[in-house]
Design an enzyme around this catalytic site. Structure first.
Site, PDB file in Angstrom:
ATOM      1  N   CYS A 116     -25.896 -15.854 -45.009  1.00 30.70           N
ATOM      2  CA  CYS A 116     -24.623 -16.052 -45.723  1.00 30.70           C
ATOM      3  C   CYS A 116     -24.013 -14.738 -46.207  1.00 30.70           C
ATOM      4  CB  CYS A 116     -24.820 -17.011 -46.891  1.00 30.70           C
ATOM      5  SG  CYS A 116     -25.668 -18.512 -46.415  1.00 30.70           S
ATOM      6  N   HIS A 120     -19.406 -16.222 -51.652  1.00 31.94           N
ATOM      7  CA  HIS A 120     -19.925 -17.152 -50.646  1.00 31.94           C
ATOM      8  C   HIS A 120     -19.832 -18.568 -51.223  1.00 31.94           C
ATOM      9  CE1 HIS A 120     -22.284 -19.319 -47.894  1.00 31.94           C
ATOM     10  NE2 HIS A 120     -23.366 -19.378 -48.652  1.00 31.94           N
ATOM     11  N   ASN A 170     -20.627 -25.420 -46.892  1.00 29.96           N
ATOM     12  CA  ASN A 170     -21.170 -24.058 -46.811  1.00 29.96           C
ATOM     13  C   ASN A 170     -21.151 -23.622 -45.349  1.00 29.96           C
ATOM     14  OD1 ASN A 170     -22.840 -21.836 -46.589  1.00 29.96           O
ATOM     15  ND2 ASN A 170     -24.432 -22.628 -47.958  1.00 29.96           N
TER      16      ASN A 170
HETATM   17  N1  ACO Z   1     -28.337 -37.432 -51.731  1.00 26.66           N
HETATM   18  C1  ACO Z   1     -29.025 -38.097 -52.679  1.00 26.66           C
HETATM   19  N2  ACO Z   1     -30.164 -37.640 -53.227  1.00 26.66           N
HETATM   20  C2  ACO Z   1     -30.620 -36.452 -52.794  1.00 26.66           C
HETATM   21  C3  ACO Z   1     -29.952 -35.693 -51.813  1.00 26.66           C
HETATM   22  C4  ACO Z   1     -28.768 -36.239 -51.274  1.00 26.66           C
HETATM   23  N3  ACO Z   1     -28.031 -35.589 -50.336  1.00 26.66           N
HETATM   24  N4  ACO Z   1     -30.639 -34.566 -51.599  1.00 26.66           N
HETATM   25  C5  ACO Z   1     -31.712 -34.590 -52.421  1.00 26.66           C
HETATM   26  N5  ACO Z   1     -31.697 -35.725 -53.134  1.00 26.66           N
HETATM   27  C6  ACO Z   1     -32.658 -36.184 -54.135  1.00 26.66           C
HETATM   28  C7  ACO Z   1     -34.023 -35.587 -53.959  1.00 26.66           C
HETATM   29  O1  ACO Z   1     -34.771 -36.287 -52.997  1.00 26.66           O
HETATM   30  C8  ACO Z   1     -34.582 -35.699 -55.338  1.00 26.66           C
HETATM   31  O2  ACO Z   1     -35.023 -37.010 -55.530  1.00 26.66           O
HETATM   32  P1  ACO Z   1     -36.382 -37.300 -56.370  1.00 26.66           P
HETATM   33  O3  ACO Z   1     -36.082 -36.786 -57.747  1.00 26.66           O
HETATM   34  O4  ACO Z   1     -36.500 -38.771 -56.264  1.00 26.66           O
HETATM   35  O5  ACO Z   1     -37.442 -36.517 -55.672  1.00 26.66           O
HETATM   36  C9  ACO Z   1     -33.371 -35.508 -56.235  1.00 26.66           C
HETATM   37  O6  ACO Z   1     -32.216 -35.767 -55.408  1.00 26.66           O
HETATM   38  C10 ACO Z   1     -33.258 -34.124 -56.807  1.00 26.66           C
HETATM   39  O7  ACO Z   1     -33.438 -33.178 -55.725  1.00 26.66           O
HETATM   40  P2  ACO Z   1     -33.301 -31.643 -55.939  1.00 26.66           P
HETATM   41  O8  ACO Z   1     -33.463 -30.927 -54.636  1.00 26.66           O
HETATM   42  O9  ACO Z   1     -34.174 -31.224 -57.071  1.00 26.66           O
HETATM   43  O10 ACO Z   1     -31.783 -31.605 -56.381  1.00 26.66           O
HETATM   44  P3  ACO Z   1     -31.006 -30.463 -57.095  1.00 26.66           P
HETATM   45  O11 ACO Z   1     -30.431 -30.969 -58.315  1.00 26.66           O
HETATM   46  O12 ACO Z   1     -31.780 -29.186 -57.133  1.00 26.66           O
HETATM   47  O13 ACO Z   1     -29.791 -30.269 -56.075  1.00 26.66           O
HETATM   48  C11 ACO Z   1     -29.146 -28.749 -54.332  1.00 26.66           C
HETATM   49  C12 ACO Z   1     -30.046 -29.892 -54.735  1.00 26.66           C
HETATM   50  C13 ACO Z   1     -27.695 -29.217 -54.401  1.00 26.66           C
HETATM   51  C14 ACO Z   1     -29.439 -28.305 -52.914  1.00 26.66           C
HETATM   52  C15 ACO Z   1     -29.383 -27.606 -55.340  1.00 26.66           C
HETATM   53  O14 ACO Z   1     -30.730 -27.285 -55.432  1.00 26.66           O
HETATM   54  C16 ACO Z   1     -28.633 -26.392 -54.971  1.00 26.66           C
HETATM   55  O15 ACO Z   1     -27.422 -26.342 -55.096  1.00 26.66           O
HETATM   56  N6  ACO Z   1     -29.334 -25.330 -54.558  1.00 26.66           N
HETATM   57  C17 ACO Z   1     -28.690 -24.156 -54.085  1.00 26.66           C
HETATM   58  C18 ACO Z   1     -28.926 -24.107 -52.663  1.00 26.66           C
HETATM   59  C19 ACO Z   1     -27.730 -23.939 -51.816  1.00 26.66           C
HETATM   60  O16 ACO Z   1     -26.593 -24.023 -52.199  1.00 26.66           O
HETATM   61  N7  ACO Z   1     -28.048 -23.683 -50.566  1.00 26.66           N
HETATM   62  C20 ACO Z   1     -27.093 -23.495 -49.587  1.00 26.66           C
HETATM   63  C21 ACO Z   1     -27.717 -22.769 -48.449  1.00 26.66           C
HETATM   64  S1  ACO Z   1     -28.320 -21.264 -48.849  1.00 26.66           S
HETATM   65  C22 ACO Z   1     -27.070 -20.302 -49.242  1.00 26.66           C
HETATM   66  O17 ACO Z   1     -25.984 -20.506 -48.768  1.00 26.66           O
HETATM   67  C23 ACO Z   1     -27.323 -19.277 -50.195  1.00 26.66           C
END
Ligand code: ACO
Length: 316
Positions: free
Chosen positions: A114, A238, A268
Site C-alpha cells: 500500500c 492510504h 482499499n
Molecule cells: N463481517 C462480520 N463479522 C466479521 C467480519 C465481517 N466482514 N470480519 C470479521 N468479523 C468478526 C470476526 O470473526 C470476529 O468475530 P468473533 O468476535 O466472533 O471472533 C469479530 O468480527 C471481530 O473481529 P476483528 O478482526 O477483531 O474485528 P476488528 O474490530 O479488529 O475489525 C478490521 C477488523 C476492520 C479488519 C480491523 O482490524 C482493521 O481495520 N484493521 C486494519 C487493517 C486494514 O485496514 N487492513 C487493510 C489492508 S492492509 C493495509 O492496507 C495497510
C-alpha cells in the site's frame, strides 16, 4: 533541493461495482458491520477483459494527455503494484509500450504494497536525479491493483476490504525547498500475500501499526520540509479504513476537512489508493497551483512512506 512537483493526474476504475449488500450474499457479513468498522460501502472489481495492466494503461494515458507533454519527454516510468498481471514484463513496461514512451529510460515496477505509489515516486525522483544532464525531467508514476484476483471470497475478514483500480501522476523534477520524502520498512508478516494469493492479515496488528506509522510519517515529512500541518492544503492518506484516518486526525489535533477520504466508494485499493484520490481531487477542481499536499502510505511489508509535494500548474 530538487523535488517532485505534481503536473497532472489520471485514474481508472473497473466496471464491476460490488456493494456491501452484494458481499453479504457471499459471506456472513452485513452492510452495518463493514460500514461501521471500515467506512467502506462499495468497491470496484475488474470485469471481463479488465486487468491491473488495462487499468494502469488507462490511468497513465490520461495523466500523460492532461500533462500536455509528448511521450518523448518522459524520463522514467515506475509502477507501484502488488497484483501485477505478469511478474515480467512489468506493468510499467507494458505501459511504456502502449504509450510509446522512450526506450532509453528506466522503466520498472516497485512492490511496497500500500506504500507502493510513494515508493514509486521516491524511486522515480532518484532515477531522474541520476540523469541530471537529461532534459527529460518528467516521471510517470502509477499505482495499480487487481486485488480481486488475490482475495479469498469465502474469508469475510478480508474479502470486504479491498477493491481494484489505478491512478497515475506526471511529476517534474524541479528546485523545491518544500519537497520532502520519507520511506521506511520493518520486515513483518502481519499482511501476507503468497504469489497467486490469498491476501491474509492480522487486522488488529495492522490497525495498531497504521495508527502509529501514519502520524509518525506525516511528522517526518513536515519536519524535513520545515512546514507545519497548517501549511498543508491536503493530506492524502492510504485509504485502508476510515477509522485509521479518524484516529490520526484526533491524535494530531488536525482539521479533518484536510484529510481526503474515498474508501466509502472504492474500498482499499492498496498502491492505487493515493493516486486515485489525487486524481479525484484534481477532477473536482480542488488541486490548484501552489497547493501543498502530504501523501502518506502504509501497508504490507510492513512499509511506510510519506511525501510532501507542490502542485505545479493545473493538475487536470
Ligand atoms: N463481517 C462480520 N463479522 C466479521 C467480519 C465481517 N466482514 N470480519 C470479521 N468479523 C468478526 C470476526 O470473526 C470476529 O468475530 P468473533 O468476535 O466472533 O471472533 C469479530 O468480527 C471481530 O473481529 P476483528 O478482526 O477483531 O474485528 P476488528 O474490530 O479488529 O475489525 C478490521 C477488523 C476492520 C479488519 C480491523 O482490524 C482493521 O481495520 N484493521 C486494519 C487493517 C486494514 O485496514 N487492513 C487493510 C489492508 S492492509 C493495509 O492496507 C495497510
Amino acid at each position: 533541493m530538487k523535488g517532485l512537483q505534481l503536473i497532472a493526474t489520471g485514474g481508472a476504475l473497473p466496471g464491476r461495482l460490488v456493494t456491501n449488500e452484494d458481499l453479504s450474499q457471499l459471506v456472513d457479513t452485513s452492510d452495518e458491520w463493514i460500514t461501521t468498522r471500515t467506512g467502506i460501502r462499495q468497491r470496484h472489481f475488474c470485469a471481463e477483459g479488465e486487468t491491473a495492466t488495462t487499468l494502469a494503461v488507462a490511468a497513465a494515458r490520461q495523466a500523460l494527455a492532461r500533462s500536455g507533454l509528448a511521450p518523448e519527454q518522459i524520463g522514467c516510468c515506475v509502477c507501484g503494484t502488488l497484483s501485477a498481471q505478469y511478474a515480467t514484463p512489468s506493468t510499467a513496461c507494458l505501459v511504456q509500450k502502449e504509450l510509446g514512451l522512450p526506450q532509453d529510460i528506466p522503466v520498472l515496477d516497485v512492490n511496497a504494497a500500500c506504500s507502493g505509489f510513494i515508493y514509486g515516486a521516491g524511486v522515480a525522483r532518484g532515477l531522474l536525479a541520476m540523469r541530471e544532464n537529461d532534459t527529460r525531467r518528467y516521471a510517470l508514476v502509477i499505482g495499480c491493483e487487481q486485488l480481486s484476483r488475490l482475495m479469498d471470497m469465502t474469508d469475510r475478514s478480508t474479502c470486504v476490504l479491498f477493491g481494484d483500480g489505478a491512478g497515475a501522476a506526471v511529476f517534474e523534477l524541479a528546485e523545491d525547498d518544500g519537497f520532502a520524502i520519507d520511506l521506511g520498512a520493518r520486515g513483518d508478516m502481519a499482511i501476507t500475500t503468497p504469489a497467486g494469493g490469498p491476501i491474509g492479515m492480522d487486522g488488529r496488528a495492522v490497525f495498531r501499526f497504521a495508527v502509529d506509522a501514519l502520524p509518525r510519517t506525516l511528522h517526518a515529512v513536515l519536519e524535513a520540509s520545515g512546514k507545519t500541518l497548517e501549511d498543508l492544503d491536503w493530506v492524502v492518506c492510504h485509504q485502508a479504513n476510515s477509522r485509521i484516518i479518524d484516529h490520526c486526525v484526533k491524535k494530531l489535533g488536525a482539521d479533518p476537512a484536510k484529510f481526503y477520504k474515498n474508501m466509502d466508494r472504492h474500498g482499499n485499493t492498496s498502491a492505487a489508493s493515493i493516486p486515485v484520490a489525487l486524481n479525484e481531487l484534481a477532477e473536482q477542481g480542488r488541486l490548484t497551483p501552489g497547493m501543498r499536499i502530504a501523501c502518506i502510505g502504509f501497508g504490507g511489508g510492513l512499509t511506510w512512506g510519506g511525501m510532501l509535494i507542490t502542485v505545479k500548474g493545473r493538475a487536470v
